[in-house]
Enzyme design. Sequence first.
Site, PDB file in Angstrom:
ATOM      1  N   SER A   1       1.930  -5.314  -9.108  1.00 51.66           N
ATOM      2  CA  SER A   1       2.708  -4.093  -9.339  1.00 51.66           C
ATOM      3  C   SER A   1       2.847  -3.754 -10.825  1.00 51.66           C
ATOM      4  CB  SER A   1       4.109  -4.240  -8.742  1.00 51.66           C
ATOM      5  OG  SER A   1       4.868  -3.090  -9.067  1.00 51.66           O
TER       6      SER A   1
ATOM      7  N   LYS B   1       8.176  -0.184   3.423  1.00 51.30           N
ATOM      8  CA  LYS B   1       8.712   1.180   3.266  1.00 51.30           C
ATOM      9  C   LYS B   1       9.404   1.682   4.536  1.00 51.30           C
ATOM     10  CE  LYS B   1       5.630   2.716  -0.425  1.00 51.30           C
ATOM     11  NZ  LYS B   1       4.739   3.778  -0.908  1.00 51.30           N
TER      12      LYS B   1
ATOM     13  N   GLY C   1      -2.037   8.168   7.569  1.00 50.46           N
ATOM     14  CA  GLY C   1      -1.220   6.961   7.503  1.00 50.46           C
ATOM     15  C   GLY C   1      -0.002   7.175   6.612  1.00 50.46           C
TER      16      GLY C   1
ATOM     17  N   TYR D   1      -6.672   4.546  -7.718  1.00 47.57           N
ATOM     18  CA  TYR D   1      -7.165   4.642  -9.092  1.00 47.57           C
ATOM     19  C   TYR D   1      -7.770   3.301  -9.455  1.00 47.57           C
ATOM     20  CZ  TYR D   1      -3.011   1.982 -10.103  1.00 47.57           C
ATOM     21  OH  TYR D   1      -2.064   0.996 -10.082  1.00 47.57           O
TER      22      TYR D   1
END
Length: 271
Positions: free
Chosen positions: A14, A65, A128, A216
Amino acid sequence: MTQYAVVGDPIAHSKSPQIHALFAEQTGQAVDYNKHQVSAAEFKDFVLSFFADGGGGLNITLPHKEAAFSLAQQHSSQALLAKAANTLWMDNGELWADNTDGKGIVRDLHKNNGIELKGKRLLVLGAGGAARGALAALIETSPASVIVLNRTFSRARALQSDFSDAYLLEIYDYNHSDVQPCDVVINATSMSIGGAVPPVLPSLLADDCCCYDMMYGKEPTPFMQWARDNNARQVLDGLGMLVEQAAESFFLWRGVRPDTAPVISALRTQL
Ligand code: ATR
């Protein structure tokens, strides 16, 4: 210093601690932001004790999430549509949830890259979690239409149904050939990870089309390469979205909006 953190499993990769440290330094906010690897079994207890100990806010990443959304008592409209949350905080003894991923991609497209969304035909590839988060904000930009293509049509239908009170999404599978060209095409599939490109017909790209990959990397993603090969006018990756969604969380927690441009540049040089 108020404590903030990102929670996920895995979490080592992260970039959020670095992004929020740069925001805190730039704005002079007393923010201490860490990362925690937390399993699904430990998630609820972790969140509750984090806030019981006075924590200011959490970012939530995969795979938590949906659990974060369920745990909260109050939800933003975009979290409700996405059925997933990436930002939590406490207000008046209640746990609040927002999903800033959609605001992040809208700000990156519009503010950072000058892409107009109002009145445009937007095409989202995938149905998704990533697509849901983006769509929750994209539909609020007054586009002419929003089309979703997904390999598994039943999943696109479920998405359309969940959004139906807010917006009528047009849904198709990839074999459908009568979709008119689109102005902005967003890759919200996970296919770049496997080095593959969604099987989209190049005829779906309008003449001045912008193609955006939510992924990315150091090199252009396979979808970005495909977009260039098919003469897209602008081809963008998701690094700006990553920083913008973090800035939205920072703003929710601290009421201060960081300048994202130098942070995007700093991260870009490190890829
Ligand atoms: P995320 O949370 O990253 O969105 P997800 O919920 O697993 O992850 O969704 C991944 C998306 O990429 C889905 O839209 C998936 O299509 P399906 O719903 O048909 O599974 C899409 N995707 C992944 N691999 C794909 C492939 N090889 N071809 C087409 N679509 C693919």
